[in-house]
Design an enzyme around this catalytic site. Structure first.
Site, mmCIF file in Angstrom:
data_model
loop_
_atom_site.group_PDB
_atom_site.id
_atom_site.type_symbol
_atom_site.label_atom_id
_atom_site.label_comp_id
_atom_site.label_asym_id
_atom_site.label_seq_id
_atom_site.Cartn_x
_atom_site.Cartn_y
_atom_site.Cartn_z
ATOM 1 N N SER A 156 35.442 41.514 40.445
ATOM 2 C CA SER A 156 35.896 41.052 41.119
ATOM 3 C C SER A 156 35.113 41.095 42.549
ATOM 4 O O SER A 156 34.168 40.420 42.218
ATOM 5 C CB SER A 156 37.081 42.339 41.907
ATOM 6 O OG SER A 156 38.159 41.623 42.321
ATOM 7 N N ASP A 252 43.062 33.114 37.352
ATOM 8 C CA ASP A 252 43.539 33.548 38.188
ATOM 9 C C ASP A 252 42.487 32.861 39.414
ATOM 10 O O ASP A 252 41.386 31.426 39.593
ATOM 11 C CB ASP A 252 41.497 34.522 37.700
ATOM 12 C CG ASP A 252 40.826 35.413 38.930
ATOM 13 O OD1 ASP A 252 41.571 35.429 40.186
ATOM 14 O OD2 ASP A 252 40.230 36.531 39.017
ATOM 15 N N HIS A 282 44.097 37.930 37.683
ATOM 16 C CA HIS A 282 42.878 38.313 37.653
ATOM 17 C C HIS A 282 43.301 40.053 37.194
ATOM 18 O O HIS A 282 44.112 40.474 37.272
ATOM 19 C CB HIS A 282 42.598 38.237 39.180
ATOM 20 C CG HIS A 282 41.691 38.917 40.026
ATOM 21 N ND1 HIS A 282 40.270 38.236 40.141
ATOM 22 C CD2 HIS A 282 41.412 39.776 40.486
ATOM 23 C CE1 HIS A 282 39.451 39.558 40.778
ATOM 24 N NE2 HIS A 282 40.037 40.406 40.799
#
Length: 315
Positions: A156, A252, A282
């Site tokens: 991320s 995502d 995600h």
């Protein structure tokens, strides 16, 4: 393919709690929420040894946590930056991810406790990341790491730091990295994409969360989000990058950024592989207690790390 049934069930459970708009959260609420979410990581992978250390950083002592999957004195290394939007996350929230990567990749993982916004806005986290990479690469044997088999990675927003750091190292010609691992990376804070629009809400990480974090990371418009150190996808020159592994998730909002980075790295002549995990969202890789596929994905990533950092793979 459709959303994985386990993922759909988990998202429905979260939605039933009627969570507030992320833009209205305080930073402390954002951090507490991520810490609670990461409790769904699942069983803790058994490593041989965990050590807490410090190294010099631009803002003072920089904490790292070193995970050794086996007792060998010298192993390949992976410097890892946790996710959390650059305002949340810690060594503790991503402890089980780091353990899993160490075991699956047969690699000594150095997880970095970089400074967070808003207490330390941009470029503090980037400066910490670069300092950690420079120090560990220079003193690799002191960490039990083979300096010829050193990689960096993150998930991320941690992958944002990994990508920006890898670009800086390539431009400077040092340190020479053997691997770049980007898992569900945030690579462009400045623009929308089809996946951001399609999955803007209801898929764990939403546009409101991205807006909340960016507001604190780049306060009062002091830095253009198109700055490549903020949005590595926008760097003009992507030549000379370390061999790269990119993993994204089908549902995502950040999926397209990872795919676009793969395409740009490939066009620039780099060695790069890309995997989009079907039916996933995600952070799926860190939610093994509720998404069993996470274990398979981490094993796959670990196998790729082993191959990339094997002695025969040295450049």
């Amino acid at each position: 393919m459709p959303l994985d049934p386990r993922v759909a069930r988990f998202l429905n459970l979260l939605a039933a709690g009627n969570p507030p708009d992320a833009r209205r959260l305080t930073v402390e609420e954002r951090r507490t929420g991520l810490a609670a979410l990461m409790k769904f990581a699942g069983p803790q992978a058994a490593v041989d040894r965990v050590e807490n250390r410090t190294l010099p950083g631009p803002g003072g002592a920089l904490r790292i946590r070193l995970y050794s999957p086996m007792p060998e004195q010298m192993l390949p290394g992976l410097i890892y930056f946790h996710g959390g939007g650059l305002v949340a996350g810690s060594l503790d929230t991503h402890d089980r991810v780091a353990r899993a990567l160490a075991c699956a990749g047969a690699v000594r993982v150095a997880s970095v406790d970089y400074r967070l916004a808003p207490e330390h806005p941009f470029p503090a986290a980037v400066e910490d990341a670069m300092a950690a990479v420079r120090y560990i690469s220079t003193h690799a044997p002191d960490f039990g790491i083979d300096p010829e088999r050193l990689g960096i990675g993150g998930d991320s927003a941690g992958a944002t730091l990994a990508a920006a750091t890898c670009q800086a190292a390539a431009r400077a010609g040092s340190p020479r990295l053997a691997l770049q691992l980007l898992v569900c990376p945030i690579l462009d804070y400045s623009r929308s994409t089809p996946s951001k629009r399609e999955f803007a809400s209801g898929y764990l990480v939403d546009q409101a969360t991205l807006d909340h974090d960016l507001m604190h990371y780049l306060p009062q418009g002091q830095t253009n989000p198109a700055n490549p150190r903020v949005s590595p996808l926008l760097a003009e020159d992507l030549s000379g990058m370390a061999p790269t592994l990119i993993h994204t998730a089908e549902f995502d909002p950040l999926r397209d950024e990872g795919r676009n980075y793969f395409e740009r790295l490939t066009q620039a002549g780099n060695e790069v592989s890309y995997t989009c995990h079907p039916g996933m969202i995600h952070l799926f890789y860190a939610l093994g207690a509720v998404i069993p596929y996470a274990h398979r994905a981490l094993e796959q990533i670990g196998g790729e790390i082993r191959a990339a950092l094997a002695p025969a793979a040295r450049r």
